[in-house]
Motif scaffolding. Structure first.
Motif, short mmCIF file in Angstrom:
data_model
loop_
_atom_site.label_atom_id
_atom_site.label_comp_id
_atom_site.label_asym_id
_atom_site.label_seq_id
_atom_site.Cartn_x
_atom_site.Cartn_y
_atom_site.Cartn_z
N ARG A 368 0.83 -1.21 0.00
CA ARG A 368 0.00 0.00 0.00
C ARG A 368 0.85 1.26 0.00
O ARG A 368 0.40 2.33 -0.39
N PHE A 369 2.10 1.15 0.43
CA PHE A 369 3.03 2.28 0.42
C PHE A 369 4.44 1.71 0.33
O PHE A 369 4.70 0.57 0.76
N ALA A 370 5.37 2.49 -0.24
CA ALA A 370 6.74 2.01 -0.42
C ALA A 370 7.76 2.84 0.33
O ALA A 370 8.93 2.48 0.39
N ASN A 371 7.32 3.96 0.89
CA ASN A 371 8.26 4.82 1.61
C ASN A 371 7.48 5.66 2.62
O ASN A 371 6.23 5.61 2.69
N ALA A 372 8.20 6.43 3.42
CA ALA A 372 7.57 7.22 4.48
C ALA A 372 6.63 8.27 3.91
O ALA A 372 5.57 8.54 4.51
N GLU A 373 6.98 8.85 2.78
CA GLU A 373 6.13 9.89 2.20
C GLU A 373 4.75 9.34 1.84
O GLU A 373 3.72 9.97 2.10
N GLU A 374 4.73 8.15 1.24
CA GLU A 374 3.45 7.53 0.87
C GLU A 374 2.68 7.10 2.12
O GLU A 374 1.44 7.14 2.13
N PHE A 375 3.40 6.67 3.15
CA PHE A 375 2.75 6.31 4.40
C PHE A 375 2.02 7.52 4.98
O PHE A 375 0.86 7.44 5.38
N VAL A 376 2.71 8.64 5.00
CA VAL A 376 2.12 9.86 5.56
C VAL A 376 0.90 10.29 4.75
O VAL A 376 -0.11 10.74 5.31
N ALA A 377 0.96 10.13 3.44
CA ALA A 377 -0.13 10.57 2.58
C ALA A 377 -1.40 9.73 2.76
O ALA A 377 -2.50 10.19 2.42
N GLY A 378 -1.27 8.52 3.29
CA GLY A 378 -2.43 7.67 3.52
C GLY A 378 -3.03 7.90 4.89
O GLY A 378 -2.79 8.92 5.54
N ASP A 379 -3.80 6.91 5.35
CA ASP A 379 -4.40 7.00 6.69
C ASP A 379 -3.88 5.88 7.58
O ASP A 379 -4.58 5.36 8.44
N PHE A 380 -2.62 5.52 7.38
CA PHE A 380 -2.01 4.39 8.07
C PHE A 380 -1.65 4.77 9.50
O PHE A 380 -1.45 5.95 9.83
N VAL A 381 -1.54 3.74 10.36
CA VAL A 381 -1.35 3.94 11.79
C VAL A 381 0.04 3.44 12.22
O VAL A 381 0.48 2.38 11.79
N ILE A 382 0.70 4.23 13.08
CA ILE A 382 2.02 3.90 13.59
C ILE A 382 1.92 3.39 15.03
O ILE A 382 1.20 3.97 15.85
N GLY A 383 2.67 2.34 15.34
CA GLY A 383 2.86 1.90 16.71
C GLY A 383 4.24 2.29 17.19
O GLY A 383 5.21 2.20 16.43
N VAL A 384 4.37 2.71 18.46
CA VAL A 384 5.66 3.17 18.96
C VAL A 384 5.64 3.16 20.49
O VAL A 384 4.57 3.25 21.10
N GLN A 385 6.83 3.04 21.10
CA GLN A 385 6.88 3.08 22.56
C GLN A 385 6.68 4.51 23.05
O GLN A 385 7.22 5.47 22.49
N VAL A 386 5.92 4.65 24.12
CA VAL A 386 5.63 5.98 24.67
C VAL A 386 6.87 6.55 25.37
O VAL A 386 7.77 5.81 25.74
N ALA A 387 6.88 7.87 25.51
CA ALA A 387 7.92 8.61 26.24
C ALA A 387 9.30 8.42 25.63
O ALA A 387 10.30 8.38 26.34
N THR A 388 9.37 8.30 24.30
CA THR A 388 10.64 8.14 23.59
C THR A 388 10.74 9.19 22.49
O THR A 388 9.74 9.77 22.07
#
Length: 496
Positions: A368-388
């Motif tokens: 659905r995306f090949a790079n960060a720019e395309e990821f941002v342009a979509g409605d995709f969701v990021i998982g990440v550790q809090v307080a980092t």
């Protein structure tokens, strides 16, 4: 930089470098000739050997090794500094190597490699100079600075003194000669190049200890050059297997500056260190021995050997660690702590000891995306550790509403594999560890989201900052820090 689980450290230490290289992951440039602009007047990066008449230096050794790995041929073309960056921008050369400082202004007209070394600008003076002993005294007087024109050193000099107290030269060799003959009173120069000049003129010139500005150097290319990615990959290989450390030791690590500097004696002082003991490879509990282990313990142990101090480690949770150090509950904290301007308002940082890149981790087969720019342009969701700082990078990328926070990166990666999130923002070192044990499920995209440095933290105005920085500097000079880095980070797992 936060965090990874114990399995990452185990992988980083267990997998041999040879197994990583065996898959042929580096591009083959097919014997392509790469034209490289060099000044041949900037030791130790590039200079003409007086005996042989050949170009030698850090640039030649490093680019020679890069092309050996990528199957290319470097063709060096001597070029004056003043027009070098514009010439590369115009496509007259494939790249340039000349100790070029990475700046936002220059990034408007050229592409940069990853930074390959941190340099500090310092003031060079004559041996026996007794009219001033530091930069502050110099500025307060009416002394004159010599510096090469069109450099960041010139900009630093202009921030120190008015333009009428600066004499510009076409190259640093002329400025240094003017200093020796007494035509000027000082030269602002990168410490690495400065040590090269002082090595040749040790009876005439020296570097003052003041750190004026800290910056990174990189190779430059025309914008859009297809050489940037393969050259960065080769540089990463060289970091991982120790080759870059060896070249650095040959050209940059002769220890001349440290030989003149006596390290302080802390007279057996006990230093209280906050440590999470759950952040490999920096700090963790060895499951077999139950003992503390990791990069932090090896490095701080060596520092205290040199400074005559003792270490008392107190296990502390990450979430409140920075505030606790700020409040003076600990003398310092170690644990892969990213240097940020916001944190600098609460704590003092050591000099940075390692560079870390943040990248986006995704599932194998993601189409659905090949790079960060395309990821941002979509409605995709990021998982990440809090307080980092990874969480901050994710917020900058997509905004809070598209982020799911987790207590550890292990949970975030599992959520990615199971399809609950579409990507994870993670430091590349930790990311490679997770990819190593889940190669059939996840991968890292090549985009570098941010590049950051890690450092120790102290209460503001701590008297430990300078001596520990001096000890770190001596470890960099004599190769001890490189050996510790090779033990904990240097097994080649940074490659994609």
């Amino acid at each position: 930089m936060k965090k990874c689980l114990l399995i990452v450290a185990v992988l980083l230490l267990a997998l041999p470098f040879a197994s990583v290289l065996a898959d042929g992951h580096l591009p083959d440039l097919g014997g392509r000739t790469v034209t490289v602009a060099v000044e041949n007047a900037y030791p130790p990066f590039n200079v003409i050997d007086e005996e042989t008449g050949e170009g030698v230096g850090w640039d030649y050794d490093t680019l020679g090794e890069i092309c050996a790995r990528l199957n290319c041929v470097p063709e060096y073309i001597e070029t004056s500094w003043e027009g070098l960056i514009v010439a590369v921008s115009n496509g007259e050369y494939d790249m340039a190597a000349d100790g070029i400082t990475i700046t936002e202004e220059r990034a408007q007209i050229v592409d940069y490699s990853e930074g390959y070394i941190d340099v500090i600008q310092r003031m060079m003076v004559r041996v026996g100079e007794d009219r001033f002993s530091n930069a502050e005294d110099f500025v307060a007087g009416d002394f004159v600075i010599g510096v090469q024109v069109a450099t960041t050193n010139y900009i630093a000099a202009a921030e120190l003194v008015d333009e009428d107290r600066i004499v510009g030269y076409g190259e640093f060799g002329l400025a240094v000669q003017a200093l020796i003959t007494g035509d000027i009173d000082a030269v602002v120069i990168d410490d690495v190049a400065g040590q090269g000049y002082t090595g040749l003129n040790a009876d005439k010139i020296k570097l003052l200890p003041d750190d004026l500005i800290k910056q990174q150097l990189g190779f430059i290319y025309p914008q859009g050059s297809e050489l940037v990615e393969p050259f960065d990959m080769a540089l990463s290989d060289m970091r991982a297997d120790g080759t870059l450390d060896a070249i650095n030791a040959k050209w940059l690590g002769d220890g001349e500056a440290e030989e003149e500097m006596m390290l302080p004696d802390l007279d057996g002082r006990v230093i209280i260190v906050a440590s999470e003991n759950a952040y490999p490879p920096f700090n963790f509990i060895d499951e077999e021995t139950g003992e503390l282990d990791g990069w932090d313990f090896d490095t701080l142990g060596e520092i205290c050997e040199r400074l005559n101090c003792a270490l008392e480690y107190i296990e502390t949770g990450w979430e409140g660690m920075i505030i606790a150090v700020s409040n003076g509950e600990f003398d310092l904290a170690a644990g892969g702590i990213t240097i940020t301007e916001e944190r600098k308002e609460l704590v003092a940082f050591s000099n940075g000891y390692i560079d870390i890149n943040q990248r986006l981790m995704v599932r194998i087969g993601e189409d659905r995306f090949a790079n960060a720019e395309e990821f941002v342009a979509g409605d995709f969701v990021i998982g990440v550790q809090v307080a980092t700082t990874n969480y901050i990078a994710a917020s900058d990328l997509v905004g809070e509403e598209r982020i799911v926070g987790y207590d550890s990166f292990g949970f975030a990666v599992q959520a990615l594999i199971s399809g609950d999130v579409d990507g994870v923002v993670i430091d590349d070192v930790a990311g490679q560890g997770y990819v190593g044990v889940n190669a059939e499920d996840i991968k890292l995209l090549p985009d570098l989201l941010t590049q950051e440095q890690l450092g120790f933290i102290y209460p503001l105005d701590s008297d430990l900052v300078e001596p520990i920085n001096m000890a770190l500097g001596s470890m960099m000079e004599d190769g001890t820090l490189a050996a510790i880095n090779a033990k904990w980070f240097g097994d080649g797992e940074e490659e994609m």
